[in-house]
Design a protein around this motif. Structure first.
Motif, PDB file in Angstrom:
ATOM      1  N   GLU A   1       0.835  -1.188   0.000  1.00 10.12           N
ATOM      2  CA  GLU A   1       0.000   0.000   0.000  1.00 10.12           C
ATOM      3  C   GLU A   1       0.877   1.248   0.000  1.00 10.12           C
ATOM      4  O   GLU A   1       1.898   1.286   0.690  1.00 10.12           O
TER       5      GLU A   1
ATOM      6  N   GLU B   1       5.465   0.281   7.366  1.00  6.96           N
ATOM      7  CA  GLU B   1       4.838  -0.441   8.474  1.00  6.96           C
ATOM      8  C   GLU B   1       4.402  -1.811   7.981  1.00  6.96           C
ATOM      9  O   GLU B   1       3.770  -1.922   6.927  1.00  6.96           O
ATOM     10  N   GLU B   2       4.744  -2.857   8.731  1.00  5.21           N
ATOM     11  CA  GLU B   2       4.358  -4.217   8.368  1.00  5.21           C
ATOM     12  C   GLU B   2       3.162  -4.630   9.217  1.00  5.21           C
ATOM     13  O   GLU B   2       3.229  -4.623  10.445  1.00  5.21           O
ATOM     14  N   GLU B   3       2.065  -4.977   8.561  1.00  2.18           N
ATOM     15  CA  GLU B   3       0.851  -5.393   9.259  1.00  2.18           C
ATOM     16  C   GLU B   3       0.565  -6.860   8.951  1.00  2.18           C
ATOM     17  O   GLU B   3       0.364  -7.232   7.795  1.00  2.18           O
ATOM     18  N   TYR B   4       0.545  -7.691   9.983  1.00  2.09           N
ATOM     19  CA  TYR B   4       0.348  -9.128   9.815  1.00  2.09           C
ATOM     20  C   TYR B   4      -1.104  -9.481  10.104  1.00  2.09           C
ATOM     21  O   TYR B   4      -1.670  -9.076  11.125  1.00  2.09           O
ATOM     22  N   GLY B   5      -1.724 -10.231   9.199  1.00  2.00           N
ATOM     23  CA  GLY B   5      -3.105 -10.640   9.364  1.00  2.00           C
ATOM     24  C   GLY B   5      -3.289 -12.088   8.977  1.00  2.00           C
ATOM     25  O   GLY B   5      -2.358 -12.747   8.485  1.00  2.00           O
TER      26      GLY B   5
ATOM     27  N   ILE C   1       0.375 -10.517   4.694  1.00  2.00           N
ATOM     28  CA  ILE C   1       1.100  -9.368   5.235  1.00  2.00           C
ATOM     29  C   ILE C   1       0.834  -8.160   4.348  1.00  2.00           C
ATOM     30  O   ILE C   1       0.877  -8.256   3.116  1.00  2.00           O
ATOM     31  N   THR C   2       0.590  -7.019   4.972  1.00  2.79           N
ATOM     32  CA  THR C   2       0.449  -5.766   4.236  1.00  2.79           C
ATOM     33  C   THR C   2       1.624  -4.861   4.578  1.00  2.79           C
ATOM     34  O   THR C   2       1.912  -4.620   5.758  1.00  2.79           O
ATOM     35  N   LEU C   3       2.313  -4.401   3.552  1.00  2.00           N
ATOM     36  CA  LEU C   3       3.402  -3.451   3.710  1.00  2.00           C
ATOM     37  C   LEU C   3       2.854  -2.065   3.387  1.00  2.00           C
ATOM     38  O   LEU C   3       2.461  -1.790   2.257  1.00  2.00           O
ATOM     39  N   LYS C   4       2.799  -1.213   4.396  1.00  2.00           N
ATOM     40  CA  LYS C   4       2.237   0.120   4.246  1.00  2.00           C
ATOM     41  C   LYS C   4       3.375   1.125   4.113  1.00  2.00           C
ATOM     42  O   LYS C   4       4.091   1.398   5.074  1.00  2.00           O
TER      43      LYS C   4
END
Length: 285
Positions: A42, A82-86, A90-93
């Protein structure tokens, strides 16, 4: 550097139960399997791409992807990741400069990534090849350095040796020493990780070359040129589009690098001073 000195990057492999057959005998065992998960990118809160990737060196991947895709023109246009784990991946913002975000919106494309797909979802033919500055003539490199770089790349593929399922890319000095190596299930991802690591380092990209464990496809060539690296050495073949783009961009493109043997597709003068007109119809294979 010895393989034993390099730790297996966390998240790159998973130990799973398997059923083996050896010499016609079946038995239960456990084996390392390369991790493959969706990784979304993102930019300033806007979803741009989803790739299937190995979840290692993700900051390098995000930076390298943004640079090689032309979203960022310099590392300084990236303000943070920012790395968001779900549960789904994984979403890299990425927070990027307003100029970079405007650039992204100009050439937006929706990529439903799958391993090695490269140009999936490109919205128009005009987005396939973008204008890049031609590489300068130097430096002069040797075929022995290319051979050494490919050997060192092979020896430093920790994840590949454990799983047998990943590609790798390395930046090598003019002498062939592999100083940076990155691995991923996707050849494009491995190269993006390397481009990102190179951008964060103090190394001068134009003084060495890149070695990869895959074929030299068009996007591999384009990413190498975008990184300002003058030579791409691949273990497998080039393609017609990759060769044409390398010729136009001033990139020395070598394939089938096996030991001291190789095929030079473009700009052979950069290797051991071979004349640029050294072309013929003798089959190399």
């Amino acid at each position: 550097m010895n393989l034993a000195d390099i730790p297996l990057r966390p998240g790159g492999a998973e130990l799973l139960p398997v059923r083996c057959v050896r010499a016609r005998q079946a038995f239960d065992n456990r084996d390392w399997v390369a991790v493959e998960i969706p990784v979304a990118l993102e930019f300033n809160g806007i979803a741009h791409a989803v790739m299937l990737a190995t979840p290692t060196d993700l900051a390098d991947f995000a930076l390298g992807f943004a640079l090689s895709e032309g979203i960022l023109l310099a590392r300084g246009e990236l303000y943070g990741i920012e790395e968001e784990y779900g549960p789904e991946g994984i979403t890299l913002k990425l927070e990027v400069a307003s100029a970079a975000f405007a650039r992204l919106k100009e050439r937006r494309r929706s990529m439903a990534g799958r391993t090695g797909c490269g140009l999936c979802g490109t919205e128009s033919l005009a987005h396939v090849a973008r204008a890049l500055p031609a590489l300068p003539p130097g430096p002069s490199l040797s075929k022995s350095a290319v051979a050494r770089g490919m050997r060192e790349l092979a020896s430093l593929q920790v994840l590949q040796k454990v799983t047998g399922a990943v590609h790798a890319a390395a930046w090598c000095t003019a002498e062939g020493e592999a100083l940076l190596v990155r691995e991923d299930i996707g050849r494009h991802n491995a190269l993006d990780k390397l481009v990102g690591a190179l951008a964060k380092s103090t190394l001068a990209a134009s003084t060495g070359f890149i070695a990869v464990t895959s074929r030299a496809s068009f996007e591999m060539v384009q990413k190498t040129v975008a990184a300002g690296v003058p030579l791409l050495a691949a273990v497998s073949a080039s393609t017609s589009m990759a060769t044409a783009f390398a010729q136009e961009s001033g990139l020395t493109l070598a394939g089938f690098v096996r030991g001291d043997d190789l095929v030079i597709y473009t700009h052979p003068g950069r290797l051991n001073g071979q004349p640029a007109t050294a072309r013929g119809f003798q089959q190399c294979m």
